[in-house]
Design a protein around this motif. Structure first.
Motif, PDB file in Angstrom:
ATOM      1  N   SER A  55     -13.581  -8.397  42.462  1.00 33.94           N
ATOM      2  CA  SER A  55     -14.897  -8.203  43.072  1.00 33.94           C
ATOM      3  C   SER A  55     -15.802  -7.397  42.132  1.00 33.94           C
ATOM      4  N   HIS A  56     -15.179  -6.457  41.389  1.00 34.24           N
ATOM      5  CA  HIS A  56     -15.858  -5.745  40.332  1.00 34.24           C
ATOM      6  C   HIS A  56     -17.164  -5.084  40.728  1.00 34.24           C
ATOM      7  N   SER A  57     -17.378  -4.907  42.022  1.00 32.96           N
ATOM      8  CA  SER A  57     -18.615  -4.239  42.423  1.00 32.96           C
ATOM      9  C   SER A  57     -18.438  -2.746  42.215  1.00 32.96           C
ATOM     10  N   ARG A  58     -19.505  -2.048  42.075  1.00 30.24           N
ATOM     11  CA  ARG A  58     -19.435  -0.611  41.861  1.00 30.24           C
ATOM     12  C   ARG A  58     -19.145   0.074  43.194  1.00 30.24           C
ATOM     13  N   VAL A  59     -18.128   0.939  43.185  1.00 32.71           N
ATOM     14  CA  VAL A  59     -17.776   1.616  44.422  1.00 32.71           C
ATOM     15  C   VAL A  59     -18.739   2.767  44.624  1.00 32.71           C
ATOM     16  N   SER A  60     -19.321   2.814  45.796  1.00 34.02           N
ATOM     17  CA  SER A  60     -20.343   3.829  46.012  1.00 34.02           C
ATOM     18  C   SER A  60     -19.913   4.819  47.072  1.00 34.02           C
ATOM     19  N   ALA A  61     -19.548   5.981  46.666  1.00 32.05           N
ATOM     20  CA  ALA A  61     -19.218   7.040  47.628  1.00 32.05           C
ATOM     21  C   ALA A  61     -19.424   8.368  46.948  1.00 32.05           C
ATOM     22  N   PRO A  62     -20.658   8.817  46.848  1.00 31.17           N
ATOM     23  CA  PRO A  62     -20.955  10.037  46.135  1.00 31.17           C
ATOM     24  C   PRO A  62     -20.103  11.193  46.639  1.00 31.17           C
ATOM     25  N   GLY A  63     -19.620  11.970  45.726  1.00 31.83           N
ATOM     26  CA  GLY A  63     -18.850  13.140  46.124  1.00 31.83           C
ATOM     27  C   GLY A  63     -17.379  12.855  46.331  1.00 31.83           C
ATOM     28  N   SER A  64     -17.005  11.593  46.280  1.00 31.39           N
ATOM     29  CA  SER A  64     -15.594  11.325  46.537  1.00 31.39           C
ATOM     30  C   SER A  64     -14.808  11.302  45.232  1.00 31.39           C
ATOM     31  N   SER A  65     -13.638  11.896  45.268  1.00 26.84           N
ATOM     32  CA  SER A  65     -12.793  11.991  44.075  1.00 26.84           C
ATOM     33  C   SER A  65     -11.863  10.797  43.960  1.00 26.84           C
ATOM     34  N   TRP A  66     -11.635  10.394  42.728  1.00 30.01           N
ATOM     35  CA  TRP A  66     -10.708   9.296  42.469  1.00 30.01           C
ATOM     36  C   TRP A  66      -9.437   9.805  41.828  1.00 30.01           C
ATOM     37  N   ALA A  67      -8.347   9.104  42.153  1.00 29.89           N
ATOM     38  CA  ALA A  67      -7.058   9.378  41.515  1.00 29.89           C
ATOM     39  C   ALA A  67      -6.553   8.074  40.903  1.00 29.89           C
ATOM     40  N   LEU A  68      -6.141   8.122  39.665  1.00 32.52           N
ATOM     41  CA  LEU A  68      -5.532   6.960  39.004  1.00 32.52           C
ATOM     42  C   LEU A  68      -4.027   7.181  38.967  1.00 32.52           C
ATOM     43  N   VAL A  69      -3.287   6.270  39.592  1.00 30.59           N
ATOM     44  CA  VAL A  69      -1.822   6.381  39.628  1.00 30.59           C
ATOM     45  C   VAL A  69      -1.237   5.167  38.926  1.00 30.59           C
ATOM     46  N   THR A  70      -0.681   5.355  37.740  1.00 25.19           N
ATOM     47  CA  THR A  70      -0.090   4.196  37.063  1.00 25.19           C
ATOM     48  C   THR A  70       1.252   3.869  37.719  1.00 25.19           C
ATOM     49  N   GLY A  71       1.638   2.609  37.645  1.00 25.56           N
ATOM     50  CA  GLY A  71       2.894   2.200  38.267  1.00 25.56           C
ATOM     51  C   GLY A  71       2.865   2.358  39.772  1.00 25.56           C
ATOM     52  N   SER A  72       1.697   2.101  40.374  1.00 30.32           N
ATOM     53  CA  SER A  72       1.584   2.301  41.827  1.00 30.32           C
ATOM     54  C   SER A  72       1.790   1.008  42.600  1.00 30.32           C
ATOM     55  N   THR A  73       2.303  -0.018  41.931  1.00 27.70           N
ATOM     56  CA  THR A  73       2.627  -1.265  42.624  1.00 27.70           C
ATOM     57  C   THR A  73       4.032  -1.217  43.212  1.00 27.70           C
ATOM     58  N   SER A  74       4.727  -0.096  43.066  1.00 26.69           N
ATOM     59  CA  SER A  74       6.122  -0.031  43.514  1.00 26.69           C
ATOM     60  C   SER A  74       6.551   1.418  43.693  1.00 26.69           C
ATOM     61  N   GLY A  75       7.599   1.613  44.449  1.00 29.25           N
ATOM     62  CA  GLY A  75       8.358   2.858  44.487  1.00 29.25           C
ATOM     63  C   GLY A  75       7.574   4.156  44.559  1.00 29.25           C
ATOM     64  N   ILE A  76       7.845   5.025  43.598  1.00 26.16           N
ATOM     65  CA  ILE A  76       7.266   6.372  43.575  1.00 26.16           C
ATOM     66  C   ILE A  76       5.740   6.307  43.462  1.00 26.16           C
ATOM     67  N   GLY A  77       5.248   5.412  42.618  1.00 27.92           N
ATOM     68  CA  GLY A  77       3.804   5.293  42.432  1.00 27.92           C
ATOM     69  C   GLY A  77       3.110   4.811  43.700  1.00 27.92           C
ATOM     70  N   HIS A  78       3.741   3.855  44.375  1.00 26.50           N
ATOM     71  CA  HIS A  78       3.192   3.355  45.645  1.00 26.50           C
ATOM     72  C   HIS A  78       3.095   4.506  46.645  1.00 26.50           C
ATOM     73  N   ALA A  79       4.191   5.258  46.788  1.00 33.26           N
ATOM     74  CA  ALA A  79       4.201   6.373  47.747  1.00 33.26           C
ATOM     75  C   ALA A  79       3.159   7.425  47.355  1.00 33.26           C
ATOM     76  N   THR A  80       2.989   7.635  46.053  1.00 31.83           N
ATOM     77  CA  THR A  80       2.001   8.628  45.593  1.00 31.83           C
ATOM     78  C   THR A  80       0.583   8.163  45.906  1.00 31.83           C
ATOM     79  N   ALA A  81       0.319   6.880  45.665  1.00 34.56           N
ATOM     80  CA  ALA A  81      -1.015   6.339  45.945  1.00 34.56           C
ATOM     81  C   ALA A  81      -1.361   6.494  47.426  1.00 34.56           C
ATOM     82  N   VAL A  82      -0.408   6.144  48.276  1.00 35.93           N
ATOM     83  CA  VAL A  82      -0.653   6.220  49.723  1.00 35.93           C
ATOM     84  C   VAL A  82      -0.801   7.689  50.152  1.00 35.93           C
ATOM     85  N   GLY A  83       0.030   8.550  49.581  1.00 32.49           N
ATOM     86  CA  GLY A  83      -0.052   9.980  49.916  1.00 32.49           C
ATOM     87  C   GLY A  83      -1.373  10.586  49.483  1.00 32.49           C
TER      88      GLY A  83
END
Ligand SMILES: NC(=O)c1ccc[n+]([C@@H]2O[C@H](COP(=O)([O-])OP(=O)(O)OC[C@H]3O[C@@H](n4cnc5c(N)ncnc54)[C@H](OP(=O)(O)O)[C@@H]3O)[C@@H](O)[C@H]2O)c1
Length: 259
Positions: A5-33
């Protein structure tokens, strides 16, 4: 949001977290947490379907997600991921979790050169490039947290895993290097070293380890959430005086001598 979709996400003030390997296991649980903690999450791995699955779990936890796929063993793909992230998020990237990992084990003499390179590309070079891309902006804002997911193998050896272990040890050292480099500008960098975690990575061998896991002080193998909870703590304000540390999440394995 799918990467297409590549649209720009618009939510001023909201923080982002990049979790590599979040398609499985520990990374998935971290992303959801982290979504439950209020972060918008960049979910990434190589598997598009599982990336979408994690994205939906993040959304179900009340977070927003962007799920670009990238093979982090490939520098061009890492640069592509950086470009996509910069293009799509409009809030600050405050959290970076270097969790993607895996690889083949073999005796040193029969480890193909490609296997050695793949281990270092995935566990050391990709985190190095991603930190180089995102940590300066964190430092510029005076806040940010990076967590390196290591392994007990950063401090203990096992036969047949030299390339894997050495590459994880390189990442472990970067925890300290980046603490020196970015710590004075408000970016905290720490490691989490998991023990035996019952993630999909261990699906095929978990039954073989039943007795061993029951013998651990914790009496069980770890759940992906056990590691995710450690990551969530380390990036939280409650951990504001924790810099350059390694939190071992192994049910007591490395604390006791097996008798
Ligand atoms: N489970 C344990 O007992 C244990 C113990 C110590 C340390 N760890 C560490 O914890 C981390 C997570 O492990 P896990 O148990 O959750 O394993 P997992 O379920 O196999 O997940 C590994 C993740 O890494 C991603 N990944 C692997 N190679 C990649 C590549 N070349 N490019 C991009 N992404 C890649 C996978 O994504 P795709 O499949 O979508 O590519 C997946 O999301 C790893 O760094 C691992 O070394 C795990």
């Amino acid at each position: 949001m799918s990467e297409h979709s590549h649209s720009r996400v618009s939510a001023p003030g909201s923080s982002w977290a990049l979790v590599t390997g979040s398609t499985s296991g520990i990374g998935h649980a971290t992303a959801v947490g982290l979504a439950a903690d209020g972060y918008s999450v960049i979910v990434t791995g190589r598997d598009r379907d599982r990336a979408a699955e994690t994205r939906r779990s993040v959304e179900a936890a009340g977070g927003r997600a962007f799920d670009p796929v990238a093979d982090l063993g490939d520098s061009a793909a890492v640069r592509g991921l950086v470009a996509q992230v910069r293009d799509v998020i409009d809030g600050p990237l405050d959290v970076l979790v270097h969790n993607a990992g895996g690889g083949a084990f073999a005796p040193t003499e029969s480890t193909p050169e490609e296997t050695y390179d793949a281990a270092f590309n995935l566990h050391a070079k990709a985190p190095f490039m991603l930190t180089g891309a995102f940590a300066p902006a964190m430092a510029g804002r005076g806040r940010g947290a990076i967590v390196n997911v290591g392994s007990l193998s950063t401090s203990m050896a096992a036969a047949g895993t030299a390339a894997f272990q050495a590459s994880k040890a390189a990442l472990s050292m970067m925890t300290k290097s980046w603490t020196a480099e970015y710590g004075p500008r408000g970016v905290r960098v720490n490691s989490v070293d998991p023990g035996f975690i019952l993630s999909p990575a261990n699906e095929g061998i978990r039954d073989m380890y039943g007795t061993y896991l029951a013998s651990l002080p914790a009496g069980r193998g770890g759940a992906p959430e056990d590691v995710a909870n450690a990551v969530r703590f380390l990036v939280s304000p409650e951990a504001s005086y924790i810099n350059g540390a390694t939190l071992t999440v192994d049910g007591g394995k490395t604390a006791v001598v097996p008798m």
